[in-house]
Design a protein around this motif. Sequence first.
Motif, PDB file in Angstrom:
ATOM      1  N   GLN A 182       5.315   6.198  -4.203  1.00 22.54           N
ATOM      2  CA  GLN A 182       4.387   6.172  -3.374  1.00 22.54           C
ATOM      3  C   GLN A 182       4.548   5.153  -2.492  1.00 22.54           C
ATOM      4  O   GLN A 182       4.053   4.948  -1.182  1.00 22.54           O
ATOM      5  CB  GLN A 182       2.952   6.050  -4.019  1.00 22.54           C
ATOM      6  CG  GLN A 182       2.415   7.199  -4.692  1.00 22.54           C
ATOM      7  CD  GLN A 182       2.207   8.418  -3.683  1.00 22.54           C
ATOM      8  OE1 GLN A 182       1.695   8.112  -2.834  1.00 22.54           O
ATOM      9  NE2 GLN A 182       2.500   9.469  -3.959  1.00 22.54           N
ATOM     10  N   THR A 183       5.284   3.968  -2.930  1.00 21.45           N
ATOM     11  CA  THR A 183       5.504   2.616  -1.898  1.00 21.45           C
ATOM     12  C   THR A 183       7.090   2.782  -1.787  1.00 21.45           C
ATOM     13  O   THR A 183       7.673   1.615  -1.377  1.00 21.45           O
ATOM     14  CB  THR A 183       5.109   1.453  -2.625  1.00 21.45           C
ATOM     15  OG1 THR A 183       5.662   1.339  -3.973  1.00 21.45           O
ATOM     16  CG2 THR A 183       3.442   1.522  -2.790  1.00 21.45           C
ATOM     17  N   TYR A 186      -1.103   5.450   3.230  1.00 18.11           N
ATOM     18  CA  TYR A 186      -2.247   4.402   3.951  1.00 18.11           C
ATOM     19  C   TYR A 186      -1.784   4.411   5.390  1.00 18.11           C
ATOM     20  O   TYR A 186      -2.747   4.269   6.493  1.00 18.11           O
ATOM     21  CB  TYR A 186      -2.047   3.135   3.092  1.00 18.11           C
ATOM     22  CG  TYR A 186      -3.086   1.968   3.786  1.00 18.11           C
ATOM     23  CD1 TYR A 186      -4.212   1.993   3.601  1.00 18.11           C
ATOM     24  CD2 TYR A 186      -2.396   1.332   4.650  1.00 18.11           C
ATOM     25  CE1 TYR A 186      -5.142   1.033   4.092  1.00 18.11           C
ATOM     26  CE2 TYR A 186      -3.201   0.249   5.421  1.00 18.11           C
ATOM     27  CZ  TYR A 186      -4.535   0.037   5.089  1.00 18.11           C
ATOM     28  OH  TYR A 186      -5.225  -0.817   5.533  1.00 18.11           O
ATOM     29  N   TYR A 187      -0.501   4.354   5.724  1.00 17.97           N
ATOM     30  CA  TYR A 187      -0.065   4.120   7.028  1.00 17.97           C
ATOM     31  C   TYR A 187       0.205   5.343   7.884  1.00 17.97           C
ATOM     32  O   TYR A 187       0.483   5.362   8.959  1.00 17.97           O
ATOM     33  CB  TYR A 187       1.312   3.320   6.990  1.00 17.97           C
ATOM     34  CG  TYR A 187       1.234   2.023   6.246  1.00 17.97           C
ATOM     35  CD1 TYR A 187       0.542   0.996   6.916  1.00 17.97           C
ATOM     36  CD2 TYR A 187       1.522   1.914   4.859  1.00 17.97           C
ATOM     37  CE1 TYR A 187       0.625  -0.196   6.268  1.00 17.97           C
ATOM     38  CE2 TYR A 187       1.416   0.630   4.304  1.00 17.97           C
ATOM     39  CZ  TYR A 187       0.923  -0.497   4.818  1.00 17.97           C
ATOM     40  OH  TYR A 187       0.871  -1.483   4.299  1.00 17.97           O
ATOM     41  N   THR A 233      -0.956  13.177   3.108  1.00 13.56           N
ATOM     42  CA  THR A 233      -2.296  13.293   2.170  1.00 13.56           C
ATOM     43  C   THR A 233      -1.520  13.913   1.000  1.00 13.56           C
ATOM     44  O   THR A 233      -0.506  14.564   0.940  1.00 13.56           O
ATOM     45  CB  THR A 233      -3.291  14.124   2.566  1.00 13.56           C
ATOM     46  OG1 THR A 233      -2.852  15.549   2.794  1.00 13.56           O
ATOM     47  CG2 THR A 233      -4.041  13.671   3.874  1.00 13.56           C
ATOM     48  N   LYS A 254       0.590  -1.065  -0.005  1.00 16.67           N
ATOM     49  CA  LYS A 254       0.178   0.107  -0.038  1.00 16.67           C
ATOM     50  C   LYS A 254       0.965   1.354  -0.108  1.00 16.67           C
ATOM     51  O   LYS A 254       1.843   1.150   0.424  1.00 16.67           O
ATOM     52  CB  LYS A 254      -0.874  -0.193   0.865  1.00 16.67           C
ATOM     53  CG  LYS A 254      -1.832  -1.219   1.422  1.00 16.67           C
ATOM     54  CD  LYS A 254      -2.581  -1.155   2.498  1.00 16.67           C
ATOM     55  CE  LYS A 254      -3.837  -2.289   2.397  1.00 16.67           C
ATOM     56  NZ  LYS A 254      -3.427  -3.671   2.599  1.00 16.67           N
TER      57      LYS A 254
END
Length: 104
Positions: free
Chosen positions: A28-29, A7-8, A12, A3
């Motif tokens: 993003q990951t 997510y964690y 934002t 994710k």
Amino acid sequence: MTKPVGYYTSSTINDGSLLESFKEQYGQTFEGMTRREKLYLISAIAAQLCDQAPGRCRDEIYMVGHQINSSLPQADREGLVEALTNQVRWGRSLSDTEELPMKQ
């Protein structure tokens, strides 16, 4: 599939935060980081959080750490990192005011 970091965390889209800049630089990951770099960050963050946590570790926990690193297969050590991370964030732990059970 992993994710995205948001997510964690409280990061934002376009919030101008440090995490946002990391996501722009590494993805993003954090796919733009090597495995070693991610493990280093885990170690650095965990060391800082440990230093800031009240209380102390029982002597036996140092031995448990040594046993884990010397005896468990890599996949189990990785799984244990994930399990402990979830327990630190969401689980119940002994409070610092409770008596620590000492190994006999």
